[in-house]
Design a protein around this motif. Sequence first.
Motif, mmCIF file in Angstrom:
data_model
loop_
_atom_site.group_PDB
_atom_site.id
_atom_site.type_symbol
_atom_site.label_atom_id
_atom_site.label_comp_id
_atom_site.label_asym_id
_atom_site.label_seq_id
_atom_site.Cartn_x
_atom_site.Cartn_y
_atom_site.Cartn_z
ATOM 1 N N ILE A 8 -4.874 -0.033 -7.114
ATOM 2 C CA ILE A 8 -5.455 0.733 -6.017
ATOM 3 C C ILE A 8 -6.970 0.709 -6.173
ATOM 4 C CG2 ILE A 8 -5.584 3.023 -4.966
ATOM 5 C CD1 ILE A 8 -2.638 3.383 -5.968
ATOM 6 N N ALA A 9 -7.676 0.475 -5.076
ATOM 7 C CA ALA A 9 -9.124 0.267 -5.136
ATOM 8 C C ALA A 9 -9.853 1.169 -4.148
ATOM 9 C CB ALA A 9 -9.434 -1.204 -4.838
ATOM 10 N N GLY A 10 -11.164 1.113 -4.224
ATOM 11 C CA GLY A 10 -12.006 1.838 -3.285
ATOM 12 C C GLY A 10 -12.291 3.250 -3.739
ATOM 13 N N ASN A 11 -12.781 4.039 -2.808
ATOM 14 C CA ASN A 11 -13.127 5.440 -3.075
ATOM 15 C C ASN A 11 -11.941 6.353 -2.795
ATOM 16 O OD1 ASN A 11 -15.879 4.910 -3.656
ATOM 17 N ND2 ASN A 11 -16.298 4.747 -1.465
ATOM 18 N N LEU A 12 -11.888 7.461 -3.511
ATOM 19 C CA LEU A 12 -10.895 8.488 -3.193
ATOM 20 C C LEU A 12 -11.342 9.232 -1.946
ATOM 21 C CD1 LEU A 12 -10.176 10.017 -6.718
ATOM 22 C CD2 LEU A 12 -8.658 8.560 -5.361
ATOM 23 N N GLN B 96 0.804 -1.218 0.000
ATOM 24 C CA GLN B 96 0.000 0.000 0.000
ATOM 25 C C GLN B 96 0.837 1.267 0.000
ATOM 26 O OE1 GLN B 96 -2.500 -0.348 3.452
ATOM 27 N NE2 GLN B 96 -3.684 -2.012 2.600
ATOM 28 N N LEU C 45 -10.480 1.921 -8.853
ATOM 29 C CA LEU C 45 -11.181 2.904 -8.041
ATOM 30 C C LEU C 45 -12.668 2.918 -8.376
ATOM 31 C CD1 LEU C 45 -8.514 5.708 -8.348
ATOM 32 C CD2 LEU C 45 -9.063 4.426 -6.277
ATOM 33 N N THR C 46 -13.470 3.233 -7.376
ATOM 34 C CA THR C 46 -14.916 3.304 -7.548
ATOM 35 C C THR C 46 -15.434 4.590 -6.912
ATOM 36 O OG1 THR C 46 -15.221 2.028 -5.520
ATOM 37 C CG2 THR C 46 -15.224 0.785 -7.595
ATOM 38 N N GLY D 92 -4.590 -1.675 -2.119
ATOM 39 C CA GLY D 92 -5.187 -0.906 -1.029
ATOM 40 C C GLY D 92 -5.867 0.327 -1.572
ATOM 41 N N SER D 93 -6.008 1.324 -0.727
ATOM 42 C CA SER D 93 -6.696 2.559 -1.111
ATOM 43 C C SER D 93 -5.757 3.750 -0.940
ATOM 44 C CB SER D 93 -7.950 2.744 -0.250
ATOM 45 O OG SER D 93 -7.594 2.782 1.112
ATOM 46 N N VAL D 94 -6.207 4.902 -1.412
ATOM 47 C CA VAL D 94 -5.438 6.136 -1.235
ATOM 48 C C VAL D 94 -5.642 6.605 0.204
ATOM 49 C CG1 VAL D 94 -5.168 8.536 -1.957
ATOM 50 C CG2 VAL D 94 -5.698 6.771 -3.666
ATOM 51 N N ASN E 17 -6.610 1.728 -12.530
ATOM 52 C CA ASN E 17 -6.703 1.205 -11.171
ATOM 53 C C ASN E 17 -8.070 0.568 -11.015
ATOM 54 O OD1 ASN E 17 -4.266 1.875 -9.446
ATOM 55 N ND2 ASN E 17 -4.641 3.872 -10.380
#
Length: 162
Positions: free
Chosen positions: A81-85, A35, A105-106, A59-61, A103
């Motif tokens: 890299i995944a998930g929300n910013l 990460q 990202l969502t 992981g995420s930011v 990436n």
Amino acid sequence: LSVSNNMIQGTIHTEFGKLTNLEGFFISNNEFGFQIPSELGKLTKLRDGFDVSMNQLIGSVPPEMGALTQLRQFRIKDNRIAGNLPDSLSALSELRVFRIDENDLTGEVPPALCESIEASEAAAYADCEEIACPCCTYCCLEGLCICQVEDTDPIRCAGSRF
């Protein structure tokens, strides 16, 4: 700090967060995994850029990245890299280049960050089918990026191939 294009393997060590006088953090095109450490949010003098593109990051930011308010370039392109910013990225008001494409990202790019991107006429890239990005100048799919403002701002498209 610039160690791009060296095929370095391993993790981005948390100790980098102690290098508080750095003005640039460029480690793209290596084989760093795991990460982005939250400790990198302590590099508040980063101005020239933060580029961890083309690694194997997951992981995420971290929300702490929002503390890098002088940053002109934020590049995390081509990782996993995944998930929300995090909304904290809205504090990055000096951006000229914002690359989050390739990436997992969502969600959406935080609206306040979009306001900063539009005000500074930054070049912004995202996988628009995966993450909502109304301010992105480029929407990307499998590495191909298409300018979204060609009709309204062709000069911005011509000069924004970052």
